[in-house]
Design an enzyme around this catalytic site. Sequence first.
Site, mmCIF file in Angstrom:
data_model
loop_
_atom_site.group_PDB
_atom_site.id
_atom_site.type_symbol
_atom_site.label_atom_id
_atom_site.label_comp_id
_atom_site.label_asym_id
_atom_site.label_seq_id
_atom_site.Cartn_x
_atom_site.Cartn_y
_atom_site.Cartn_z
ATOM 1 C CG HIS A 247 -2.041 0.968 1.340
ATOM 2 N ND1 HIS A 247 -1.514 2.217 1.552
ATOM 3 C CD2 HIS A 247 -3.218 0.962 0.946
ATOM 4 C CE1 HIS A 247 -3.082 3.027 1.369
ATOM 5 N NE2 HIS A 247 -3.878 2.184 1.061
ATOM 6 C CB CYS A 285 -4.195 3.346 -2.132
ATOM 7 S SG CYS A 285 -5.225 4.387 -1.234
ATOM 8 C CG HIS A 312 -7.316 0.856 -1.576
ATOM 9 N ND1 HIS A 312 -6.659 0.978 -0.254
ATOM 10 C CD2 HIS A 312 -7.575 -0.367 -1.462
ATOM 11 C CE1 HIS A 312 -6.530 -0.089 0.339
ATOM 12 N NE2 HIS A 312 -7.097 -1.041 -0.262
ATOM 13 C CG ASP A 355 -9.495 3.396 0.930
ATOM 14 O OD1 ASP A 355 -9.752 2.952 2.108
ATOM 15 O OD2 ASP A 355 -8.115 3.931 1.057
ATOM 16 C CG HIS A 356 -10.756 6.265 3.811
ATOM 17 N ND1 HIS A 356 -9.603 7.148 3.589
ATOM 18 C CD2 HIS A 356 -10.436 5.187 4.451
ATOM 19 C CE1 HIS A 356 -8.759 6.512 4.123
ATOM 20 N NE2 HIS A 356 -8.987 5.321 4.469
ATOM 21 C CE1 TYR A 372 -11.693 1.166 5.266
ATOM 22 C CE2 TYR A 372 -10.671 2.492 7.064
ATOM 23 C CZ TYR A 372 -10.575 1.663 5.795
ATOM 24 O OH TYR A 372 -9.486 1.541 5.055
HETATM 25 C C1 DNO Z 1 -6.198 3.170 5.601
HETATM 26 C C2 DNO Z 1 -6.037 2.096 4.950
HETATM 27 C C3 DNO Z 1 -4.398 1.703 5.594
HETATM 28 C C4 DNO Z 1 -4.046 0.384 4.909
HETATM 29 C C5 DNO Z 1 -2.915 -0.349 5.136
HETATM 30 C C6 DNO Z 1 -2.284 -1.293 4.446
HETATM 31 O O1 DNO Z 1 -7.594 3.618 5.823
HETATM 32 O O2 DNO Z 1 -5.938 2.179 3.841
HETATM 33 O O3 DNO Z 1 -4.403 1.411 6.950
HETATM 34 O O4 DNO Z 1 -5.005 -0.716 5.088
HETATM 35 O O5 DNO Z 1 -1.779 0.615 5.024
HETATM 36 O O6 DNO Z 1 -1.258 -2.258 4.941
#
Ligand code: DNO
Length: 407
Positions: A247, A285, A312, A355-356, A372
């Site tokens: 990531h 991401c 992501h 994501d988020h 989340y």
């Molecule tokens: C936050 C996430 C990170 C991710 C880690 C992967 O929202 O995108 O915590 O899960 O960095 O190891």
Amino acid sequence: MEKTWRWFGKNDKITLAMLREIGVEGIVTALHDVPNGEIWTREKIRDLREYIESYGMRWSVVESLPVSESIKYAGPDRDQLIENYKQSLRNLAAEGIHTICYNFMPVLDWARTDLLHPNPNGTSNLYFSFAQFAYFDIYILKRENAEQDWKAMGEKMDRDIVGEAAALRQTMTPEDDHQLVENIIVKTQGFVSGNIREEDEHPVELFRQLLSLYKGITKDQLRENMRYFLSAIMPVCDECDMYMCVHPDDPPFQILGLPRIVTCDEDIEWFLNAVDNPHNGLTFCAGSLSAGKHNDITALARKYAARTWFVHMRSCHIFDNGDFTEAGHLGGRADLIELARIFESVNPQLPMRVDHGMTMLGDENRGYNAGYSFLGRMFAMGQVQGILATVDRELGIEYKQPVNFRQ
Ligand code: DNO
């Protein structure tokens, strides 16, 4: 892409039954109850996998199989920890799970200063303020060199970050300080990294100890430690067809005097070439990468789609002064429509999660993990499903409809 969702296990307030209703196909999760560094046993993995499958979904991606700090800073027990990591990989593969998202960020997994930054329409988003982060670093953490580092950062950004932090000192109350600590090192970390937990009584002290582990570790050394880790696990990944995907660092720039090594094009190129094996890949991401002005997200996606094993979908907006917030999934610096085109053409099976997401319509009162939310993420998921259906039609790919009527 496969529509997946990050779910935090059987205690998550968002249940698999809820996710089934909104068209989720695959689950992204981890054995959150196993302490960092311990082996994930086949029994535990199987139990969770079967639970997910009983809801008609599959366990698509592990996020995260955490890389212990000691592997990152090359502590004396790193070889043993790497052996444990390898065994966990073998056990996961034996249970049919072949994609692992992890990170190589020292100490702090991801950083925000405000978790409920209000938007004019009543929703809220995650937010990163340079002034507040510098205030935390200089006046709460009292890190040696903090002021110097922020002065240098300010010069690069043409912004008086140190002055702004000093001004905040006049207005911040002890409650504000407490909230900032919660946001930066407790609420954003506890549920993802295990370094600091909600119940820790002295998080700042603990955090200082963690930082001190990296004293003297330069960017080059951290890179070497990542190369060491990846080279050591690659034979196992080859043997059991395990796709590792790191990531990117969030945010994608140096903070707290710690080196960060997955922030930009040059970094990504470096680690992919350092261990040039298809099992060494990237979690694309879009959100983390788009928080850095230096990153052209579409160009990165084009360049690295062939080594991307997990996506992501998220996008940030950067303000004129450099602060950033999480934009909606149809706005911001990451063009998620174009990214969908790129990744769909390369591999329509690629797992993707939104994501988020905004916190909206009462999400804030439900005790969800920071970033989340349920309704906010569901809204984003609906938008991304629309993008995928449209892009698939353009590309002549069959879009897999969520089934919501009896055949
Ligand atoms: C936050 C996430 C990170 C991710 C880690 C992967 O929202 O995108 O915590 O899960 O960095 O190891």
